[in-house]
Design a protein around this motif. Structure first.
Motif, PDB file in Angstrom:
ATOM      1  N   LEU A  97       0.827  -1.208   0.000  1.00 22.00           N
ATOM      2  CA  LEU A  97       0.000   0.000   0.000  1.00 22.00           C
ATOM      3  C   LEU A  97       0.863   1.260   0.000  1.00 22.00           C
ATOM      4  CD1 LEU A  97      -2.852  -1.016   2.468  1.00 22.00           C
ATOM      5  CD2 LEU A  97      -3.029  -0.667  -0.009  1.00 22.00           C
ATOM      6  N   LEU A  98       1.950   1.246   0.763  1.00 19.27           N
ATOM      7  CA  LEU A  98       2.859   2.395   0.758  1.00 19.27           C
ATOM      8  C   LEU A  98       3.472   2.614  -0.619  1.00 19.27           C
ATOM      9  CD1 LEU A  98       4.709   1.904   4.171  1.00 19.27           C
ATOM     10  CD2 LEU A  98       2.993   3.635   3.612  1.00 19.27           C
ATOM     11  N   LEU A  99       3.845   1.519  -1.281  1.00 20.13           N
ATOM     12  CA  LEU A  99       4.415   1.632  -2.625  1.00 20.13           C
ATOM     13  C   LEU A  99       3.384   2.177  -3.609  1.00 20.13           C
ATOM     14  CD1 LEU A  99       6.492  -1.663  -2.785  1.00 20.13           C
ATOM     15  CD2 LEU A  99       7.374   0.666  -2.655  1.00 20.13           C
ATOM     16  N   LEU A 100       2.150   1.698  -3.506  1.00 24.70           N
ATOM     17  CA  LEU A 100       1.099   2.209  -4.393  1.00 24.70           C
ATOM     18  C   LEU A 100       0.867   3.700  -4.166  1.00 24.70           C
ATOM     19  CD1 LEU A 100      -1.471  -0.723  -4.285  1.00 24.70           C
ATOM     20  CD2 LEU A 100      -0.092   0.018  -6.243  1.00 24.70           C
ATOM     21  N   HIS A 101       0.934   4.125  -2.910  1.00 27.89           N
ATOM     22  CA  HIS A 101       0.782   5.551  -2.606  1.00 27.89           C
ATOM     23  C   HIS A 101       1.903   6.364  -3.268  1.00 27.89           C
ATOM     24  CE1 HIS A 101      -0.213   9.165  -0.432  1.00 27.89           C
ATOM     25  NE2 HIS A 101       1.021   9.233   0.037  1.00 27.89           N
ATOM     26  N   GLU A 102       3.132   5.855  -3.191  1.00 29.23           N
ATOM     27  CA  GLU A 102       4.252   6.549  -3.825  1.00 29.23           C
ATOM     28  C   GLU A 102       4.088   6.598  -5.342  1.00 29.23           C
ATOM     29  OE1 GLU A 102       6.780   8.291  -2.398  1.00 29.23           O
ATOM     30  OE2 GLU A 102       5.638   7.937  -0.563  1.00 29.23           O
ATOM     31  N   ILE A 103       3.568   5.527  -5.913  1.00 28.92           N
ATOM     32  CA  ILE A 103       3.318   5.503  -7.361  1.00 28.92           C
ATOM     33  C   ILE A 103       2.285   6.563  -7.723  1.00 28.92           C
ATOM     34  CG2 ILE A 103       2.291   4.141  -9.225  1.00 28.92           C
ATOM     35  CD1 ILE A 103       3.638   1.675  -7.875  1.00 28.92           C
ATOM     36  N   GLU A 104       1.212   6.640  -6.930  1.00 27.21           N
ATOM     37  CA  GLU A 104       0.184   7.655  -7.187  1.00 27.21           C
ATOM     38  C   GLU A 104       0.775   9.063  -7.128  1.00 27.21           C
ATOM     39  OE1 GLU A 104      -2.790   6.827  -4.246  1.00 27.21           O
ATOM     40  OE2 GLU A 104      -3.885   5.466  -5.570  1.00 27.21           O
ATOM     41  N   ARG A 105       1.632   9.299  -6.149  1.00 27.59           N
ATOM     42  CA  ARG A 105       2.260  10.619  -6.038  1.00 27.59           C
ATOM     43  C   ARG A 105       3.142  10.900  -7.254  1.00 27.59           C
ATOM     44  NH1 ARG A 105       5.282  11.146  -0.554  1.00 27.59           N
ATOM     45  NH2 ARG A 105       5.928  13.045  -1.602  1.00 27.59           N
ATOM     46  N   GLY A 106       3.869   9.891  -7.696  1.00 26.10           N
ATOM     47  CA  GLY A 106       4.725  10.064  -8.868  1.00 26.10           C
ATOM     48  C   GLY A 106       3.921  10.344 -10.121  1.00 26.10           C
ATOM     49  N   LEU A 107       2.836   9.620 -10.301  1.00 25.53           N
ATOM     50  CA  LEU A 107       1.980   9.849 -11.470  1.00 25.53           C
ATOM     51  C   LEU A 107       1.340  11.233 -11.424  1.00 25.53           C
ATOM     52  CD1 LEU A 107       0.291   6.343 -11.811  1.00 25.53           C
ATOM     53  CD2 LEU A 107       2.032   7.358 -13.314  1.00 25.53           C
ATOM     54  N   ALA A 108       0.972  11.677 -10.221  1.00 27.17           N
ATOM     55  CA  ALA A 108       0.421  13.033 -10.084  1.00 27.17           C
ATOM     56  C   ALA A 108       1.464  14.071 -10.445  1.00 27.17           C
ATOM     57  CB  ALA A 108      -0.095  13.254  -8.663  1.00 27.17           C
ATOM     58  N   ASP A 109       2.709  13.853 -10.057  1.00 29.84           N
ATOM     59  CA  ASP A 109       3.790  14.776 -10.421  1.00 29.84           C
ATOM     60  C   ASP A 109       3.969  14.822 -11.932  1.00 29.84           C
ATOM     61  OD1 ASP A 109       4.324  15.482  -7.819  1.00 29.84           O
ATOM     62  OD2 ASP A 109       6.093  14.191  -7.621  1.00 29.84           O
ATOM     63  N   VAL A 110       3.929  13.666 -12.573  1.00 32.98           N
ATOM     64  CA  VAL A 110       4.074  13.618 -14.035  1.00 32.98           C
ATOM     65  C   VAL A 110       2.921  14.371 -14.688  1.00 32.98           C
ATOM     66  CG1 VAL A 110       4.042  12.100 -16.047  1.00 32.98           C
ATOM     67  CG2 VAL A 110       5.447  11.508 -14.068  1.00 32.98           C
ATOM     68  N   ALA A 111       1.700  14.111 -14.209  1.00 29.21           N
ATOM     69  CA  ALA A 111       0.529  14.788 -14.776  1.00 29.21           C
ATOM     70  C   ALA A 111       0.602  16.300 -14.591  1.00 29.21           C
ATOM     71  CB  ALA A 111      -0.753  14.249 -14.146  1.00 29.21           C
ATOM     72  N   ALA A 112       1.207  16.753 -13.494  1.00 30.20           N
ATOM     73  CA  ALA A 112       1.321  18.189 -13.220  1.00 30.20           C
ATOM     74  C   ALA A 112       2.540  18.808 -13.895  1.00 30.20           C
ATOM     75  CB  ALA A 112       1.390  18.418 -11.707  1.00 30.20           C
ATOM     76  N   GLY A 113       3.321  17.973 -14.589  1.00 31.56           N
ATOM     77  CA  GLY A 113       4.495  18.495 -15.282  1.00 31.56           C
ATOM     78  C   GLY A 113       5.704  18.680 -14.380  1.00 31.56           C
ATOM     79  N   CYS A 114       5.665  18.113 -13.196  1.00 30.45           N
ATOM     80  CA  CYS A 114       6.774  18.235 -12.243  1.00 30.45           C
ATOM     81  C   CYS A 114       7.714  17.048 -12.407  1.00 30.45           C
ATOM     82  CB  CYS A 114       6.249  18.280 -10.812  1.00 30.45           C
ATOM     83  SG  CYS A 114       5.146  19.647 -10.486  1.00 30.45           S
ATOM     84  N   HIS A 115       8.436  17.046 -13.506  1.00 32.88           N
ATOM     85  CA  HIS A 115       9.372  15.948 -13.758  1.00 32.88           C
ATOM     86  C   HIS A 115      10.452  16.429 -14.704  1.00 32.88           C
ATOM     87  CE1 HIS A 115       7.774  15.293 -17.833  1.00 32.88           C
ATOM     88  NE2 HIS A 115       6.607  15.594 -17.303  1.00 32.88           N
ATOM     89  N   GLN A 116      11.505  15.649 -14.797  1.00 32.51           N
ATOM     90  CA  GLN A 116      12.546  15.946 -15.764  1.00 32.51           C
ATOM     91  C   GLN A 116      13.216  14.639 -16.170  1.00 32.51           C
ATOM     92  OE1 GLN A 116      15.156  18.018 -12.620  1.00 32.51           O
ATOM     93  NE2 GLN A 116      16.540  17.688 -14.311  1.00 32.51           N
ATOM     94  N   ASP A 117      13.922  14.682 -17.266  1.00 31.91           N
ATOM     95  CA  ASP A 117      14.616  13.514 -17.771  1.00 31.91           C
ATOM     96  C   ASP A 117      15.660  13.045 -16.766  1.00 31.91           C
ATOM     97  OD1 ASP A 117      17.174  12.506 -19.477  1.00 31.91           O
ATOM     98  OD2 ASP A 117      15.293  11.934 -20.450  1.00 31.91           O
ATOM     99  N   ALA A 118      15.704  11.737 -16.495  1.00 34.02           N
ATOM    100  CA  ALA A 118      16.630  11.190 -15.505  1.00 34.02           C
ATOM    101  C   ALA A 118      18.084  11.467 -15.884  1.00 34.02           C
ATOM    102  CB  ALA A 118      16.404   9.688 -15.342  1.00 34.02           C
ATOM    103  N   ARG A 119      18.406  11.354 -17.179  1.00 34.03           N
ATOM    104  CA  ARG A 119      19.793  11.614 -17.598  1.00 34.03           C
ATOM    105  C   ARG A 119      20.189  13.059 -17.324  1.00 34.03           C
ATOM    106  NH1 ARG A 119      17.505   9.638 -21.922  1.00 34.03           N
ATOM    107  NH2 ARG A 119      17.418   7.407 -22.044  1.00 34.03           N
TER     108      ARG A 119
END
Length: 96
Positions: free
Chosen positions: A58-80
């Motif tokens: 459940l904790l991992l799923l919560h972190e995934i949801e937060r990550g997907l929300a960040d992507v949807a909000a444009g709060c991300h950048q290329d890992a490289r």
């Protein structure tokens, strides 16, 4: 707190070494009014392990949801690019 297989003692051994096992359970642990050892059935222990794994999932799923929300909000950048910036910042701080 996770319990390892090495933490489980057969009943026959526990019966003959109860004092030593109780002392070992207390060593290095804070008491805070809590017991230092427990005797529980194997089925209940298995249930606790399943609950612990479910909680982790459940904790991992919560972190995934937060990550997907960040992507949807444009709060991300290329890992490289992020790694390149981190390496550059470390190089700059090492040369100072």
């Amino acid at each position: 707190m996770s319990i390892a297989v090495t933490d489980i003692v057969p009943f026959s051994e526990a019966r003959t070494q109860l004092s030593a096992l109780a002392s070992e359970a207390q060593t290095g642990k804070e008491k805070n009014g809590e017991g230092a050892a427990a005797l529980i059935g194997a089925e209940r222990l298995d249930r606790y392990h399943r609950l612990e794994r479910a909680h982790i999932h459940l904790l991992l799923l919560h972190e995934i949801e937060r990550g997907l929300a960040d992507v949807a909000a444009g709060c991300h950048q290329d890992a490289r690019e992020a790694l390149k910036q981190i390496k550059q910042a470390r190089a700059n701080s090492a040369s100072v």
